[in-house]
Design a protein around this motif. Structure first.
Motif, short mmCIF file in Angstrom:
data_model
loop_
_atom_site.label_atom_id
_atom_site.label_comp_id
_atom_site.label_asym_id
_atom_site.label_seq_id
_atom_site.Cartn_x
_atom_site.Cartn_y
_atom_site.Cartn_z
N ALA A 133 0.85 -1.19 0.00
CA ALA A 133 0.00 0.00 0.00
C ALA A 133 0.89 1.24 0.00
O ALA A 133 2.11 1.14 0.13
CB ALA A 133 -0.89 -0.02 1.23
N THR A 134 0.28 2.43 -0.14
CA THR A 134 1.04 3.68 -0.21
C THR A 134 0.83 4.47 1.08
O THR A 134 -0.30 4.61 1.54
CB THR A 134 0.56 4.52 -1.42
OG1 THR A 134 0.51 3.67 -2.56
CG2 THR A 134 1.48 5.68 -1.69
N TYR A 135 1.93 4.97 1.62
CA TYR A 135 1.88 5.71 2.89
C TYR A 135 1.92 7.21 2.61
O TYR A 135 2.70 7.67 1.79
CB TYR A 135 3.08 5.31 3.74
CG TYR A 135 3.02 5.79 5.18
CD1 TYR A 135 2.33 5.06 6.13
CD2 TYR A 135 3.64 6.97 5.57
CE1 TYR A 135 2.26 5.48 7.45
CE2 TYR A 135 3.59 7.40 6.89
CZ TYR A 135 2.90 6.64 7.83
OH TYR A 135 2.83 7.06 9.13
N HIS A 136 1.08 7.96 3.31
CA HIS A 136 1.07 9.43 3.18
C HIS A 136 1.13 10.04 4.58
O HIS A 136 0.48 9.54 5.50
CB HIS A 136 -0.22 9.92 2.52
CG HIS A 136 -0.51 9.28 1.19
ND1 HIS A 136 -0.13 9.87 0.00
CD2 HIS A 136 -1.14 8.13 0.86
CE1 HIS A 136 -0.53 9.09 -1.00
NE2 HIS A 136 -1.14 8.03 -0.51
N SER A 137 1.83 11.16 4.71
CA SER A 137 1.79 11.82 6.00
C SER A 137 1.34 13.28 5.85
O SER A 137 1.70 14.13 6.64
CB SER A 137 3.13 11.71 6.73
OG SER A 137 4.14 12.14 5.87
N CYS A 138 0.52 13.52 4.81
CA CYS A 138 -0.01 14.88 4.60
C CYS A 138 -1.45 14.93 5.11
O CYS A 138 -1.93 13.99 5.74
CB CYS A 138 0.03 15.20 3.11
SG CYS A 138 -0.84 13.97 2.11
N THR A 139 -2.15 16.02 4.81
CA THR A 139 -3.58 16.06 5.16
C THR A 139 -4.38 15.35 4.06
O THR A 139 -3.87 15.15 2.95
CB THR A 139 -4.07 17.52 5.24
OG1 THR A 139 -3.85 18.13 3.96
CG2 THR A 139 -3.33 18.30 6.32
N VAL A 140 -5.64 15.05 4.37
CA VAL A 140 -6.48 14.35 3.37
C VAL A 140 -6.63 15.24 2.13
O VAL A 140 -6.55 14.76 0.99
CB VAL A 140 -7.86 14.00 3.97
CG1 VAL A 140 -8.75 13.31 2.93
CG2 VAL A 140 -7.71 13.10 5.21
N SER A 141 -6.80 16.55 2.34
CA SER A 141 -7.03 17.43 1.18
C SER A 141 -5.77 17.60 0.33
O SER A 141 -5.87 17.98 -0.84
CB SER A 141 -7.57 18.79 1.63
OG SER A 141 -6.75 19.31 2.63
N ALA A 142 -4.60 17.30 0.88
CA ALA A 142 -3.36 17.45 0.10
C ALA A 142 -3.00 16.18 -0.67
O ALA A 142 -1.99 16.13 -1.36
CB ALA A 142 -2.21 17.83 1.04
N LEU A 143 -3.83 15.16 -0.58
CA LEU A 143 -3.50 13.88 -1.22
C LEU A 143 -3.41 13.97 -2.74
O LEU A 143 -2.63 13.27 -3.36
CB LEU A 143 -4.58 12.83 -0.88
CG LEU A 143 -4.46 12.10 0.44
CD1 LEU A 143 -5.66 11.19 0.64
CD2 LEU A 143 -3.17 11.29 0.51
N GLY A 144 -4.28 14.81 -3.31
CA GLY A 144 -4.25 14.97 -4.76
C GLY A 144 -5.10 13.96 -5.52
O GLY A 144 -5.01 13.87 -6.73
N PHE A 145 -5.89 13.16 -4.82
CA PHE A 145 -6.85 12.28 -5.51
C PHE A 145 -8.06 12.11 -4.60
O PHE A 145 -8.01 12.43 -3.40
CB PHE A 145 -6.22 10.94 -5.88
CG PHE A 145 -5.87 10.07 -4.70
CD1 PHE A 145 -6.77 9.13 -4.22
CD2 PHE A 145 -4.64 10.20 -4.05
CE1 PHE A 145 -6.45 8.34 -3.12
CE2 PHE A 145 -4.31 9.42 -2.96
CZ PHE A 145 -5.21 8.49 -2.49
N GLU A 146 -9.13 11.61 -5.20
CA GLU A 146 -10.38 11.44 -4.44
C GLU A 146 -10.65 9.96 -4.22
O GLU A 146 -11.06 9.25 -5.16
CB GLU A 146 -11.54 12.09 -5.20
CG GLU A 146 -11.39 13.59 -5.34
CD GLU A 146 -12.61 14.23 -6.01
OE1 GLU A 146 -13.37 13.51 -6.70
OE2 GLU A 146 -12.79 15.45 -5.83
N PRO A 147 -10.44 9.45 -3.02
CA PRO A 147 -10.66 8.01 -2.79
C PRO A 147 -12.13 7.64 -2.94
O PRO A 147 -13.01 8.45 -2.65
CB PRO A 147 -10.22 7.81 -1.33
CG PRO A 147 -9.56 9.08 -0.90
CD PRO A 147 -10.02 10.16 -1.81
N ASP A 148 -12.37 6.41 -3.40
CA ASP A 148 -13.76 5.93 -3.51
C ASP A 148 -14.32 5.58 -2.14
O ASP A 148 -15.51 5.68 -1.91
CB ASP A 148 -13.81 4.68 -4.41
CG ASP A 148 -13.32 5.00 -5.82
OD1 ASP A 148 -13.75 6.03 -6.36
OD2 ASP A 148 -12.50 4.24 -6.35
#
Ligand code: BGC
Length: 349
Positions: free
Chosen positions: A220-235
């Motif tokens: 899986a892919t790990y992110h440590s930003c905010t949800v709005s900074a992800l750059g995609f819209e999860p389903d």
């Protein structure tokens, strides 16, 4: 025998103390405790913020994430001495409400359910415990101590089951799932996402420690930003932090027709970023469903057993980051930065 007990709603009362042997009315199956997981709910009970003792008693035996070895199966069960079992947490309300009447105690409608180690029934943090055979779930013996992860897995198994039943309300081809929070619940939710063949993303504020690597090891892919900074819209978003700002951003950033599943129990918090009506407006205009989920019924316990049995043992074992002895239960309740699941071990596996 000895048990970890607490006087609920009174902080500083938790003790590892001598305690009477489990009463035969608690179940015909006698179990020797192997390990008990510690979760946020236990910490809240110890801090005096949650929990109820059994009627007429002042102290409650803690612990709801169990793993034990049958030492006397009693007369009325298919269990055998030596079987590894985990105890179901919730019992139906006595009325019973319509959901409890059909075995959906996780959906209890009148709040009169009881829960081992949490609400009015003793838990599993004792050297020995008893259980009714129908509430004892046998675990794959090859899991060993990893069987202690079954209870948290049931919680996310139910969460996923409800996400899917909401998803099929319409034509639905989910591809991406975001899990917010890389604690045990989040990581187990991510595991299920992978087992379902989805593109899984996990977001957590930690940038160091074991979490990023554990997420990558899952594929899986790990992110440590905010949800709005992800750059995609999860389903799908499985929200496991209970943090207000993460929740409101999740509702605003999920895809059109998306599902936000709330599993975290948070408190208070002010969000100065988005007012409730603005968050609700984006839910309306994008056909979003926000659902809350707690606990699990027997069908989820059964499925969770299959999920764990299928999972990579090496990966699962990385979730247990600390094992403490019962004497050290106070340290076990402390949250250290690199902790994922802390387990109290009562006997050798
Ligand atoms: C437990 C659930 C329980 C919930 C509320 C959680 O920590 O895993 O089984 O229903 O707390 O008491």
């Amino acid at each position: 025998m000895k048990a970890i007990t607490v006087e609920p709603k009174k902080p500083g009362t938790a003790m590892y103390e001598d305690f009477p042997e489990p009463d035969v009315h608690e179940g015909s199956v006698l179990v020797e405790a192997v390990a008990v997981g510690v979760c946020g709910t236990d910490v809240e009970i110890v801090e005096g913020k949650y929990g109820w003792p059994p009627p007429g008693k002042t102290r409650l035996v803690l612990g709801h994430e169990s793993l034990g070895r049958v030492i006397d199966p009693g007369t009325n069960s298919s269990l055998k001495n030596g079987d590894l079992v985990v105890g179901i947490v919730r019992r139906p309300d006595p009325v019973p409400c319509s959901n409890c009447a059909v075995g959906e105690w996780d959906m209890c409608r009148n709040g009169q359910y009881t829960e081992r180690g949490i609400k009015e029934i003793h838990g599993f943090m004792s050297e020995r415990w008893r259980i009714e055979p129908e509430y004892a779930i046998k675990v794959d013996p090859s899991l060993g101590i990893l069987g202690v992860l079954l209870e948290p897995t049931t919680v996310v198994t139910k969460a996923w089951a409800h996400v899917i039943s909401v998803g099929v309300r319409t034509f639905w081809e989910p591809r991406t799932v975001l899990v917010t929070g890389a604690g045990p619940i989040g990581l187990l939710a991510a595991l299920i996402g992978k087992q379902r063949g989805l593109d899984v993303h996990v977001l957590d504020r930690n940038t160091t420690g074991p979490k990023p690597e554990i997420v990558r090891a899952l594929g899986a892919t790990y992110h440590s930003c905010t949800v709005s900074a992800l750059g995609f819209e999860p389903d799908v978003i499985i929200e496991c932090t209970g943090v207000g700002s993460v929740i409101s951003e999740s509702i605003q950033c999920v895809s059109s027709g998306g599902i936000v599943c709330l599993t975290g129990v948070g408190h208070g918090g002010v969000t100065n970023k988005a007012a409730v009506a603005d968050v609700a407006a984006s839910a309306v205009l994008k056909n979003i469903v926000v659902l809350g989920t707690v606990n699990a019924n027997k069908r989820h316990w059964y499925r969770a057993g299959e999920i764990l049995a299928r999972a990579d043992r090496k990966w699962l074992s990385r979730l247990i980051t600390r094992i403490e002895k019962p004497d050290n239960f106070k340290q076990a309740m402390e949250r250290k930065p690199d902790d994922i699941k802390v387990v109290i071990q009562f006997s050798e596996i």
